[in-house]
Design an enzyme around this catalytic site. Structure first.
Site, short mmCIF file in Angstrom:
data_model
loop_
_atom_site.label_atom_id
_atom_site.label_comp_id
_atom_site.label_asym_id
_atom_site.label_seq_id
_atom_site.Cartn_x
_atom_site.Cartn_y
_atom_site.Cartn_z
CB CYS A 165 -18.89 2.38 -20.78
SG CYS A 165 -18.75 4.22 -20.07
CB CYS A 170 -18.11 -1.33 -18.25
SG CYS A 170 -18.31 -2.05 -16.45
CB CYS A 220 -22.68 1.92 -15.83
SG CYS A 220 -22.18 3.36 -15.19
CB CYS A 241 -14.22 2.24 -14.46
SG CYS A 241 -15.50 3.14 -13.68
CD GLU A 285 -2.67 -0.76 0.02
OE1 GLU A 285 -2.92 0.22 -0.48
OE2 GLU A 285 -3.88 -1.74 -0.43
S1 SF4 Z 1 -20.08 1.68 -17.36
FE1 SF4 Z 1 -19.78 2.69 -15.72
S2 SF4 Z 1 -18.66 1.46 -14.32
FE2 SF4 Z 1 -18.81 0.60 -16.20
S3 SF4 Z 1 -16.31 1.78 -17.21
FE3 SF4 Z 1 -18.79 3.12 -17.86
S4 SF4 Z 1 -18.72 4.75 -16.03
FE4 SF4 Z 1 -17.36 3.03 -15.59
#
Ligand code: SF4
Length: 277
Positions: free
Chosen positions: A191, A194, A200, A184, A38
Site C-alpha cells: 500500500c 500504491c 483506498c 495489491c 489465457e
Molecule cells: S492501497 Fe488499496 S489497492 Fe493499493 S495495494 Fe493497498 S489495498 Fe491494494
C-alpha cells in the site's frame, strides 16, 4: 462514489502507462494468441506462462497448426507446466476452430473447452475491443479492497459503464492485472507505494487460501506418469509403481484419474499409452 471511481481510473491509467509489463501478446488483437496466453496463464505466473507462450506460438501460429498435430505432441510441448488438462482442452479447441472461426463464434466462445466467462471476456476485450471487464481474482481483490465492498459482481454490474467510460478496456483489465500481480497482492499488499493508496478503503480481508503441498501430491504423481509416457510408447503398471516408488493401489488411482481426463488409455496387454488423437 463517482469521485472515488474517477480517482481510481485516473491513478490506474497513469500508473499503467509508466509500469506496464511488456509482452508480445499484450498488444495483439489475434484471438488465437489471446486464447493461448489465457490458457497458459491459468494457475501459472505470467512470466512462466509467457515462456511457454513463445514456444507454443512458434510451433502453432494458428489453430489449424495445432489441430493437425497430435495430442501427444501438444502435451510434450506443455510438459513442465502442470495441469495437463489445459493442454488437452486447448487441442480440442483448436479442432473446433477448424470448423468455426473466432469471428463465427463471436461473441460467445464458451463452446471451446476450457473457455469460461473470464476467458470469454478477455478475448472480447483484447481481440475485439469490447467494453467489458475480464473479472479475475486480481480484479475482484482490488475492487473489493479499494471500494470496501463484499459483492464485487453486483458492484460491477452497476458501475461497469462508468469504470470503462473513456478508458480502453484492454488497458483497464491489463492495468488491474499488473497492479494485482505486483502491488495489491493477495498477501502483504504494498500500500505504501500504491498509486490508489490515497482513497483506498484498504478493506483487506484475510483470504482463506490453503496452499496445497505439491510434493507427494496426486498432481505431482500424474505429472511424473505423463512424463514417462511421453518418452516411451507404453509401460506396464508395475514399471510405473517402481519408477514412482508407490504401491500398486496408488498407481491404480493415478492411472484412473488420468484415464478419466482422457489423457491415457490401457491397451489389451495392459500397457499404458497416451491417447494420440
Ligand atoms: S492501497 Fe488499496 S489497492 Fe493499493 S495495494 Fe493497498 S489495498 Fe491494494
Amino acid at each position: 462514489m463517482t469521485t472515488n471511481i474517477n480517482f481510481f481510473k485516473k491513478e490506474l491509467k497513469n500508473w499503467y502507462k509508466k509500469n506496464r509489463r511488456s509482452f508480445e501478446w499484450r498488444d495483439s488483437n489475434n484471438p488465437w494468441k489471446i486464447l493461448l496466453i489465457e490458457t497458459l496463464s491459468q494457475q501459472t505466473q505470467i512470466d512462466r506462462a509467457d515462456e511457454f507462450y513463445k514456444k507454443f506460438i512458434k510451433k502453432y501460429p494458428t489453430p489449424k497448426d495445432m489441430a493437425k498435430d497430435s495430442k501427444k505432441e501438444v502435451l510434450k510441448l506443455w510438459s513442465g507446466l502442470g495441469y495437463n488438462n489445459r493442454a488437452i482442452r486447448l487441442h480440442e479447441s483448436s479442432k473446433i476452430l477448424l470448423k468455426y472461426s473466432f469471428d463465427e463464434l463471436y461473441p460467445d466462445f464458451t463452446i471451446l473447452p476450457g473457455v469460461g466467462p473470464y476467458t470469454n471476456s478477455a478475448i472480447l476485450s483484447f481481440a475485439y475491443k469490447k467494453k467489458i471487464i475480464a473479472v479475475d481474482t486480481n480484479i475482484k481483490r482490488i475492487i473489493k479492497r479499494f471500494f470496501r465492498i463484499d459483492n464485487v459482481d453486483v458492484f460491477l454490474k452497476k458501475n461497469t459503464d462508468l469504470l470503462l467510460k473513456n478508458f480502453n478496456s484492454r488497458d483497464f483489465n491489463q492495468g488491474l492485472m499488473d497492479l494485482g500481480a505486483t502491488l495489491c497482492t493477495s498477501r502483504n499488499p504494498k500500500c505504501e507505494i500504491c498509486p490508489l493508496e490515497l482513497s483506498c478503503q484498504k478493506y483487506i480481508v484475510q483470504e482463506n487460501k490453503t496452499s496445497k503441498k505439491f510434493e507427494g501430491s496426486m498432481r505431482q504423481k500424474r505429472g511424473r506418469v505423463l512424463k514417462i509416457l511421453l518418452l516411451e510408447k507404453g509401460v506396464t503398471k508395475q514399471r510405473l509403481s517402481k519408477e514412482l516408488e508407490i504401491t500398486s493401489k496408488i498407481t491404480e488411482e493415478v492411472i484412473e484419474s488420468l484415464m478419466k481426463d482422457g489423457l491415457i488409455s490401457i491397451s489389451r496387454n495392459k500397457v499404458i499409452v497416451i491417447n494420440d488423437n
